[in-house]
Design an enzyme around this catalytic site. Structure first.
Site, PDB file in Angstrom:
ATOM      1  N   CYS A  43      29.059  23.113  52.028  1.00  0.00           N
ATOM      2  CA  CYS A  43      29.107  24.537  52.380  1.00  0.00           C
ATOM      3  C   CYS A  43      27.847  24.954  53.136  1.00  0.00           C
ATOM      4  CB  CYS A  43      29.285  25.391  51.122  1.00  0.00           C
ATOM      5  SG  CYS A  43      29.676  27.119  51.498  1.00  0.00           S
ATOM      6  N   THR A  71      42.460  43.918  36.133  1.00  0.00           N
ATOM      7  CA  THR A  71      43.849  44.078  36.564  1.00  0.00           C
ATOM      8  C   THR A  71      44.025  45.431  37.234  1.00  0.00           C
ATOM      9  OG1 THR A  71      46.161  44.108  35.850  1.00  0.00           O
ATOM     10  CG2 THR A  71      44.530  45.016  34.320  1.00  0.00           C
ATOM     11  N   TYR A  72      44.924  45.467  38.184  1.00  0.00           N
ATOM     12  CA  TYR A  72      45.287  46.718  38.847  1.00  0.00           C
ATOM     13  C   TYR A  72      46.713  47.130  38.470  1.00  0.00           C
ATOM     14  CZ  TYR A  72      41.186  45.420  41.557  1.00  0.00           C
ATOM     15  OH  TYR A  72      39.907  45.049  41.918  1.00  0.00           O
ATOM     16  N   THR A 127      50.151  41.918  34.291  1.00  0.00           N
ATOM     17  CA  THR A 127      49.951  40.586  34.888  1.00  0.00           C
ATOM     18  C   THR A 127      49.134  39.663  33.983  1.00  0.00           C
ATOM     19  OG1 THR A 127      47.937  41.337  36.032  1.00  0.00           O
ATOM     20  CG2 THR A 127      50.032  41.564  37.210  1.00  0.00           C
ATOM     21  N   GLU A 180      44.946  40.328  46.786  1.00  0.00           N
ATOM     22  CA  GLU A 180      45.461  39.638  45.605  1.00  0.00           C
ATOM     23  C   GLU A 180      45.151  38.144  45.664  1.00  0.00           C
ATOM     24  OE1 GLU A 180      49.279  42.407  44.370  1.00  0.00           O
ATOM     25  OE2 GLU A 180      49.454  41.122  46.137  1.00  0.00           O
TER      26      GLU A 180
END
Length: 696
Positions: free
Chosen positions: A329, A586-587, A598, A665
């Site tokens: 990287c 979480t949304y 979820t 997401e």
């Protein structure tokens, strides 16, 4: 306070040298000679952080704008000197060409006069003397013209050579001539440019491009944009093009704006900018999840910059470089090299890990195992550091190094998983090399390519529907569903959690070979790997050489946190908060569907990733992971590559994730994978420390 808004931005004056280059086969003698050579100082105003620091340190908006304009005045004057130099060279070239024409005409006249001399014998003695004198005068005139022409050509050629090879030689009257083009140039600007000349704008030109296009402070960005528009057309001043998007996988319209509409995110971006002098492309992508970003950046800044930590600050950057190199990287290494130099690190170490101290070099094996096979770590690896006869490591230093290495192994995977592009002023961008992505000068932006349109929509719709059906099942019916699926539980279900992704032969294979080959070309990474070429191998539950790591025997909450807190008290709570936040974040939505729980899906990702590293959560039912992920080989492949072999990730992996998720997401999924891998590796390291302490 540990809040990012209160981060220390104190400048450190750096003394640096030109980087020494060396192959990994450098002899011991040459290494010792390199260590003994003194570092030579470099003008701090040529170092971006030093030059722009007054902008970051300004106490208020008015002072900041004044500091910006002072920087811009110097850069504009430096650019004007280039224009003056260009004009002078053109003028000298024109004069040289004119002298050449005059010399040619004089030579022609001289030739014609020679014919007249031949007739001297037929003239009278008086006429002969006059004719001879005229011929001599003509010849002398031609010779003088030729000499003047040669001298002019020499001056012109010298000016070009000077411009190309000796840019340090700045003439005072050139600065004065450039200053006349600008009203009211300050004495300090004249003094700086008289010392540095055109080197100033050449050194900071790429940073000007970045600040013009990627500054989260609108007024600052506006000032630099005006400068950028003014100087980009100057002949012989080559400025790079802006980078189209912070990710080669994501269209810029789908990324959080550099000046976000959301006030909380905007403040977060500004805080990061003031702390580091830039809003990196990775930070901009994390803007999709500002709550997590704030906690993550705060913990990372503390681990890398807290004055009271066990390790010297420059060493932390170097250890992080070693960690990022394991996954090729260069993107992270480039930023870390700047931090290393800024914090008075010995720049000779940047030639390769063999140029660092022996104490640093003893981390190589530990770093390699942590990155690829952490389950092979033992207390003996800790003993090799702590019980060394020369310059031994303390336990607190080892624990701090473990945190840094596991953090940057995970971050390297995230950079690759999101296709992060290098900032325009990074060495990676200038070089056009790879960081997990191509350099800015040769970026292959793939967010509008054929892969985006080639997804199997029927398969995606089917996967979405199946996942939604599972997530909507209540707990009682879920147990029945799992029993129908499989009656395997415990370690057997744990063993079955990794399937399919390893065996699939697809069109990806050729792309993966290309990605791996490009990763090998990461020139910065190669310097810090010390030639060790260890790779990830699948954790085999049945292999008697190592055991499954059961979290009821050693977990983060009960054991790892306590050990870290013992040796680096203030860092433990920050990491604990980060792990907790990503585990519960979480949304309550999935793509366009709202009010969706979820939890089962997110837990499946977390435990699947830790299973890849041989870690078994005894309170988790792995049949759930199998149920959620079994039919989606694409998602499992993306997860496995992100945490095990991120250098092989391709655009196809990002686009073919098996579900109809938007970019934010997908980032959420990558963050879950990153933190699960980080925690697993850190637990292996801390467990080895605990074993060592128990036996010594």
């Amino acid at each position: 306070s540990n809040d990012i808004s209160t981060m220390n931005t104190t400048s450190t004056t750096s003394t640096t040298t030109t980087t020494t280059t060396s192959s990994t086969t450098t002899s011991t003698t040459s290494r010792d000679m390199s260590r003994d050579q003194p570092q030579q100082s470099r003008d701090p105003e040529l170092l971006p952080y030093e030059f722009f620091f007054p902008v970051l340190a300004a106490p208020d908006d008015a002072s900041r704008l004044a500091a910006v304009r002072e920087c811009i005045e110097k850069l504009r004057l430096s650019a004007a000197c280039i224009e003056v130099g260009n004009a002078r060279r053109k003028r000298k070239k024109g004069e040289a060409k004119k002298d050449e024409r005059d010399a040619g005409e004089a030579k022609s006249e001289s030739s014609s006069s020679g014919g007249d001399v031949k007739e001297l014998s037929s003239l009278s003695s008086t006429d002969k003397s006059a004719a001879q004198a005229q011929a001599n005068e003509t010849s002398a005139s031609a010779s003088a013209s030729a000499s003047e022409s040669a001298a002019a050509a020499e001056v012109s050629g010298g000016a070009v050579v000077e411009a190309e090879t000796d840019k340090d030689d700045m003439i005072e009257d050139e600065v004065e001539e450039a200053a006349k083009r600008m009203a009211g140039v300050s004495a300090s600007a004249k003094q700086t440019v008289a010392r540095l000349g055109r080197r100033l704008i050449e050194a900071h030109g790429p940073a000007v491009v970045r600040l013009a296009h990627e500054c989260p402070l609108p007024e600052v960005g506006k000032e630099f944009m005006a400068l950028y528009e003014e100087v980009r057309e100057i002949e012989t001043l080559v400025l790079p093009s802006p980078v189209p998007s912070p990710s080669r996988f994501v269209h810029p319209s789908n990324v959080v704006a550099i000046v976000p509409e959301n006030a909380e995110t905007r403040q977060l971006f500004e805080d990061v900018f003031f702390s580091t002098g830039r809003l990196s492309h990775l930070d901009q992508l994390l803007g999709w999840h500002p709550t997590f970003m704030r906690v993550h950046v705060t913990a990372l800044h503390f681990a890398m910059n807290d004055d009271d930590g066990p390790l010297p600050i420059s060493w932390r950057s170097y250890i992080a470089m070693m960690a990022a190199s394991r996954h090729h990287c260069d993107y992270l290494i480039d930023m870390l090299e700047r931090d290393f130099v800024m914090n008075n690190g010995d720049e000779r170490w940047l030639a390769g890990v063999e140029f660092a101290t022996d104490k640093i070099q003893r981390l190589v094996e530990l770093n390699t195992l942590l990155a690829h096979r952490p389950w092979q770590l033992t207390q003996d690896h800790i003993a090799a550091l702590v019980k060394s006869e020369t310059d031994p490591w303390s336990i607190s230093e080892v624990v701090h190094a473990l945190v840094i290495m596991t953090t940057y192994h995970a971050l390297a995977g995230l950079v690759r998983a999101l296709g992060v592009t290098p900032e325009v002023d990074s060495d990676v961008a200038v070089r056009g090399g790879a960081s997990g992505t191509a350099g800015a000068s040769s970026l292959k932006m793939e967010y509008e390519g054929e892969l985006v349109c080639a997804n199997d929509q029927a398969s995606i719709v089917k996967n979405n529907e199946q996942l939604m059906d599972i997530l909507k099942v209540d707990s009682a019916n879920l147990e029945k569903l799992l029993e129908q699926e499989s009656d395997t539980t415990g370690v057997d279900a744990f063993d079955n959690a990794v399937t399919a992704a390893d065996d699939v032969k697809t069109a990806r294979e050729e792309e993966e070979k290309v990605a791996a080959a490009e990763a090998e070309q990461c020139v910065k990474s190669a310097k810090y790997r010390a030639g060790l070429d260890l790779k990830y191998v699948n954790f085999d539950v049945k292999n008697k050489a190592h055991k499954v790591f059961h979290t009821h025997d050693y977990s983060w909450k009960e054991h790892g946190f306590a050990l870290l807190n013992r040796f680096y008290r203030d860092l433990g709570p920050l990491l604990d908060e980060e792990f907790d936040l990503i585990y519960t974040l979480t949304y309550k939505k999935m793509n366009k569907a709202e009010n969706i729980d979820t939890t089962m899906f997110r837990r499946a990702i977390w435990h699947y990733v830790q299973r890849l590293f041989g870690m078994c959560a005894d309170d988790y039912d792995y049949r759930k992971a199998n149920k959620v992920l079994k039919e989606n080989k694409d998602l499992k492949r993306y997860l496995k590559k992100t945490v095990c072999t991120p250098e092989t990730i391709t655009a196809r992996d990002f686009f073919y994730i098996g579900f109809d998720f938007d970019e934010s997401e997908r980032c959420h999924i990558a963050l879950l994978a990153m933190e699960a891998r980080r925690q697993a590796s850190l637990l292996y390291g801390l467990h080895a420390v605990m074993r060592f302490m128990g036996n010594h």
